[in-house]
Design a protein around this motif. Structure first.
Motif, PDB file in Angstrom:
ATOM      1  N   GLN A  80       0.828  -1.205   0.000  1.00  0.00           N
ATOM      2  CA  GLN A  80       0.000   0.000   0.000  1.00  0.00           C
ATOM      3  C   GLN A  80       0.863   1.256   0.000  1.00  0.00           C
ATOM      4  OE1 GLN A  80      -3.637   0.281   2.223  1.00  0.00           O
ATOM      5  NE2 GLN A  80      -3.132   2.310   3.003  1.00  0.00           N
ATOM      6  N   ILE A  81       1.922   1.269   0.829  1.00  0.00           N
ATOM      7  CA  ILE A  81       2.785   2.449   0.881  1.00  0.00           C
ATOM      8  C   ILE A  81       3.495   2.659  -0.451  1.00  0.00           C
ATOM      9  CG2 ILE A  81       4.772   3.506   2.010  1.00  0.00           C
ATOM     10  CD1 ILE A  81       2.199   3.449   3.696  1.00  0.00           C
ATOM     11  N   LYS A  82       3.971   1.597  -1.059  1.00  0.00           N
ATOM     12  CA  LYS A  82       4.647   1.729  -2.359  1.00  0.00           C
ATOM     13  C   LYS A  82       3.669   2.184  -3.445  1.00  0.00           C
ATOM     14  CE  LYS A  82       8.246  -1.578  -1.135  1.00  0.00           C
ATOM     15  NZ  LYS A  82       8.756  -2.980  -1.277  1.00  0.00           N
ATOM     16  N   TYR A  83       2.430   1.747  -3.351  1.00  0.00           N
ATOM     17  CA  TYR A  83       1.396   2.208  -4.288  1.00  0.00           C
ATOM     18  C   TYR A  83       1.194   3.719  -4.135  1.00  0.00           C
ATOM     19  CZ  TYR A  83      -3.307   3.038  -6.127  1.00  0.00           C
ATOM     20  OH  TYR A  83      -4.378   3.560  -6.805  1.00  0.00           O
ATOM     21  N   LEU A  84       1.131   4.190  -2.882  1.00  0.00           N
ATOM     22  CA  LEU A  84       0.967   5.622  -2.640  1.00  0.00           C
ATOM     23  C   LEU A  84       2.199   6.404  -3.104  1.00  0.00           C
ATOM     24  CD1 LEU A  84      -0.676   5.539   0.922  1.00  0.00           C
ATOM     25  CD2 LEU A  84      -1.792   6.120  -1.242  1.00  0.00           C
ATOM     26  N   GLU A  85       3.387   5.843  -2.894  1.00  0.00           N
ATOM     27  CA  GLU A  85       4.609   6.513  -3.352  1.00  0.00           C
ATOM     28  C   GLU A  85       4.609   6.671  -4.868  1.00  0.00           C
ATOM     29  OE1 GLU A  85       7.809   5.261   0.166  1.00  0.00           O
ATOM     30  OE2 GLU A  85       7.638   4.010  -1.635  1.00  0.00           O
ATOM     31  N   ASN A  86       4.172   5.641  -5.572  1.00  0.00           N
ATOM     32  CA  ASN A  86       4.089   5.740  -7.034  1.00  0.00           C
ATOM     33  C   ASN A  86       3.059   6.778  -7.459  1.00  0.00           C
ATOM     34  OD1 ASN A  86       6.038   3.785  -7.520  1.00  0.00           O
ATOM     35  ND2 ASN A  86       4.566   2.105  -7.514  1.00  0.00           N
ATOM     36  N   LYS A  87       1.949   6.794  -6.733  1.00  0.00           N
ATOM     37  CA  LYS A  87       0.887   7.743  -7.053  1.00  0.00           C
ATOM     38  C   LYS A  87       1.333   9.182  -6.802  1.00  0.00           C
ATOM     39  CE  LYS A  87      -4.054   8.424  -6.158  1.00  0.00           C
ATOM     40  NZ  LYS A  87      -5.221   7.957  -5.364  1.00  0.00           N
ATOM     41  N   MET A  88       2.117   9.383  -5.729  1.00  0.00           N
ATOM     42  CA  MET A  88       2.591  10.726  -5.370  1.00  0.00           C
ATOM     43  C   MET A  88       3.909  11.073  -6.046  1.00  0.00           C
ATOM     44  SD  MET A  88       0.221  11.808  -3.310  1.00  0.00           S
ATOM     45  CE  MET A  88       0.961  13.223  -2.519  1.00  0.00           C
ATOM     46  N   ASP A  89       4.505  10.084  -6.731  1.00  0.00           N
ATOM     47  CA  ASP A  89       5.799  10.271  -7.389  1.00  0.00           C
ATOM     48  C   ASP A  89       6.851  10.772  -6.408  1.00  0.00           C
ATOM     49  OD1 ASP A  89       7.572  10.159  -9.504  1.00  0.00           O
ATOM     50  OD2 ASP A  89       7.192  12.230 -10.126  1.00  0.00           O
ATOM     51  N   SER A  90       6.856  10.169  -5.220  1.00  0.00           N
ATOM     52  CA  SER A  90       7.801  10.576  -4.170  1.00  0.00           C
ATOM     53  C   SER A  90       7.886   9.489  -3.109  1.00  0.00           C
ATOM     54  CB  SER A  90       7.340  11.892  -3.526  1.00  0.00           C
ATOM     55  OG  SER A  90       8.216  12.270  -2.481  1.00  0.00           O
ATOM     56  N   SER A  98      -6.348   9.309  12.150  1.00  0.00           N
ATOM     57  CA  SER A  98      -6.124   9.262  10.711  1.00  0.00           C
ATOM     58  C   SER A  98      -4.917   8.402  10.349  1.00  0.00           C
ATOM     59  CB  SER A  98      -5.873  10.677  10.166  1.00  0.00           C
ATOM     60  OG  SER A  98      -6.931  11.552  10.499  1.00  0.00           O
ATOM     61  N   PHE A  99      -5.029   7.713   9.216  1.00  0.00           N
ATOM     62  CA  PHE A  99      -3.861   7.104   8.580  1.00  0.00           C
ATOM     63  C   PHE A  99      -3.231   8.219   7.753  1.00  0.00           C
ATOM     64  CE2 PHE A  99      -1.918   4.657   5.031  1.00  0.00           C
ATOM     65  CZ  PHE A  99      -1.023   3.922   5.783  1.00  0.00           C
ATOM     66  N   TYR A 100      -2.011   8.608   8.138  1.00  0.00           N
ATOM     67  CA  TYR A 100      -1.429   9.850   7.625  1.00  0.00           C
ATOM     68  C   TYR A 100      -0.021   9.575   7.122  1.00  0.00           C
ATOM     69  CZ  TYR A 100       0.018  14.828   7.859  1.00  0.00           C
ATOM     70  OH  TYR A 100       0.468  16.090   7.569  1.00  0.00           O
ATOM     71  N   VAL A 101       0.223   9.897   5.861  1.00  0.00           N
ATOM     72  CA  VAL A 101       1.534   9.676   5.251  1.00  0.00           C
ATOM     73  C   VAL A 101       2.024  10.982   4.644  1.00  0.00           C
ATOM     74  CG1 VAL A 101       2.870   8.302   3.600  1.00  0.00           C
ATOM     75  CG2 VAL A 101       0.815   7.315   4.671  1.00  0.00           C
ATOM     76  N   THR A 102       3.248  11.362   4.968  1.00  0.00           N
ATOM     77  CA  THR A 102       3.867  12.522   4.321  1.00  0.00           C
ATOM     78  C   THR A 102       4.945  12.032   3.358  1.00  0.00           C
ATOM     79  OG1 THR A 102       5.543  12.789   6.055  1.00  0.00           O
ATOM     80  CG2 THR A 102       3.452  13.952   6.356  1.00  0.00           C
ATOM     81  N   PHE A 103       5.257  12.871   2.360  1.00  0.00           N
ATOM     82  CA  PHE A 103       6.186  12.472   1.309  1.00  0.00           C
ATOM     83  C   PHE A 103       7.308  13.505   1.173  1.00  0.00           C
ATOM     84  CE2 PHE A 103       2.138  10.523   0.548  1.00  0.00           C
ATOM     85  CZ  PHE A 103       2.447   9.232   0.141  1.00  0.00           C
ATOM     86  N   ASP A 104       8.430  13.049   0.622  1.00  0.00           N
ATOM     87  CA  ASP A 104       9.601  13.918   0.499  1.00  0.00           C
ATOM     88  C   ASP A 104       9.329  15.158  -0.345  1.00  0.00           C
ATOM     89  OD1 ASP A 104      11.045  12.170   2.040  1.00  0.00           O
ATOM     90  OD2 ASP A 104      12.093  11.212   0.375  1.00  0.00           O
ATOM     91  N   ASN A 105       8.379  15.070  -1.272  1.00  0.00           N
ATOM     92  CA  ASN A 105       8.085  16.221  -2.129  1.00  0.00           C
ATOM     93  C   ASN A 105       7.071  17.179  -1.512  1.00  0.00           C
ATOM     94  OD1 ASN A 105       5.686  14.832  -2.363  1.00  0.00           O
ATOM     95  ND2 ASN A 105       5.783  14.563  -4.583  1.00  0.00           N
ATOM     96  N   GLY A 106       6.732  16.937  -0.239  1.00  0.00           N
ATOM     97  CA  GLY A 106       5.780  17.803   0.453  1.00  0.00           C
ATOM     98  C   GLY A 106       4.338  17.337   0.364  1.00  0.00           C
TER      99      GLY A 106
END
Length: 380
Positions: free
Chosen positions: A196-206, A224-232
């Motif tokens: 799931q996390i890798k799917y979200l990373e691909n979706k966010m391109d980060s 909340s299930f909350y994920v932040t990404f390197d691109n903000g």
């Protein structure tokens, strides 16, 4: 040789730690759960069987002697924790006495492992729920060494991990060892979580930078299930309204042994048991969090005494009434078998079929809101 039936294994790692030949390694199976693998240098000493919690059924533990609801008085700690931050205050006492604390940490490779902490600045890595099983690696050996060196030790883990440590330490159990567990729903598949996390990373391109299974970004009561990404970028959903969270909460992707867990009872092997408290919360608690705290032993009572916490005693029966996993384990969902048979299906497809989160029924949603409104009126 099998140590126990695979369907009974908790993945606690006691067998790996006790092996005198280092002939046991814990590795993930196809479903995403840790299982012991025995290498060729096994000498058949059977020490692994003697410490396996799946095979030891004669020690049911202690019934709690006191129960409380409460929270840390350090607001920053409380907000950074899943519930009330009480674990951090137990840990603070041990660290202030030059002791060591062991708990689960989610690392940058999306693996959950137990680690050792000796200062309060690093304790944040152990805070927060992780709804997958943690790899204890050689942690039990490290704890035993700390105890032999005369250090105070706090171990935090699932009830089965506490049982694994309890049997591993054996007759060398020390007054310096404090064990803390929680009311456990089970552990979810590491494979599906990572997918799931890798799917979200691909979706966010980060790449993801921070992951919270139960963030308070919208308050404790609305976790909340909350994920932040390197691109903000950010991804946020209700904790149990995303693919992993929904399936986990219903026992669809949980370890099979969790569905028959003998530790889902009010009798505990730990000194302190913690859990969410969602009962009769005031506005501050709804926002910032609150914990149920069960004191199971005189050692646990000694540990909690003097901690920087606010505690209000409650009847144990009140906790048992609202926490079902003090009387029974989470049953395996009827759809679990189908999900695991199709585990190799790409996540993008799996999320639309086997892991699909159903839409909320509007009528049920409205009824829920009416019921909550009536409850609030009755409290006035």
């Amino acid at each position: 040789m099998n140590i126990c039936n695979e369907s009974d294994c908790f993945g606690c790692g006691a067998c790996q730690n006790i092996c005198p030949q280092n002939a046991i390694v814990m590795s993930y199976d196809k479903e995403g759960f840790l299982l012991p693998q025995i290498k060729d240098n096994c000498i058949n000493c059977l020490k692994c069987k003697k410490v396996c919690p799946a095979l030891i059924v004669d020690d049911k533990g202690n019934k709690p002697i006191k129960a409380f609801k409460g929270f840390s008085n350090d607001l920053s700690v409380r907000i950074d924790s899943t519930s009330g931050g009480v674990f951090s205050e137990l840990a603070r006492r041990i660290i202030n006495a030059n002791g060591s604390v062991y708990g689960a940490c989610l690392d940058g490779s999306l693996n959950v492992k137990h680690m050792r902490v000796e200062n309060f600045a690093d304790l944040h890595r152990l805070r927060g729920s992780k709804y997958v099983g943690s790899d204890t690696s050689d942690v039990y050996k490290s704890i035993k060494k700390d105890l032999l060196d005369g250090k105070l030790v706090l171990f935090s883990g699932t009830p089965c991990q506490v049982a694994g440590l309890y049997s591993y330490i054996g007759k060398d159990r020390s007054d310096n060892l404090f064990m803390c567990d929680f009311i456990c729903h089970g552990v979810g598949s590491m494979r599906i979580f990572q997918e799931q996390i890798k799917y979200l990373e691909n979706k966010m391109d980060s790449k993801s930078s921070e992951i919270y299974f139960r963030s308070k970004v919208k308050g404790y009561k609305n976790s909340s299930f909350y994920v932040t990404f390197d691109n903000g970028g950010k991804y946020i959903s209700k904790s149990y309204r995303n693919e992993f969270g929904y399936a986990f909460s219903r026992g669809m992707i949980n370890r099979l042994s969790c569905s028959t867990c003998r530790f889902a009872t009010e009798y505990r092997l730990s000194d302190v048991t913690l859990s969410d408290c969602l009962l009769n919360l005031n506005k501050d608690e709804q926002k910032n969090g609150c914990s149920f705290v069960m004191i199971n032993t005189p050692k646990g009572e000694t540990l909690i005494r003097g901690c920087n916490v606010t505690l209000n005693e409650v009847p144990l029966e009140q906790i048992v009434r609202v926490q079902s996993h003090l009387s029974r384990p989470q049953a395996a969902h009827v759809g679990r078998e189908s999900i695991m048979k199709n585990i190799d299906v790409p996540f993008a497809e799996k999320r639309k079929t086997y892991l699909k989160v159903p839409g909320r029924n509007i009528v049920n949603s409205l009824l829920s809101r009416v019921k909550n409104a009536i409850k609030q009126i009755h409290k006035r």
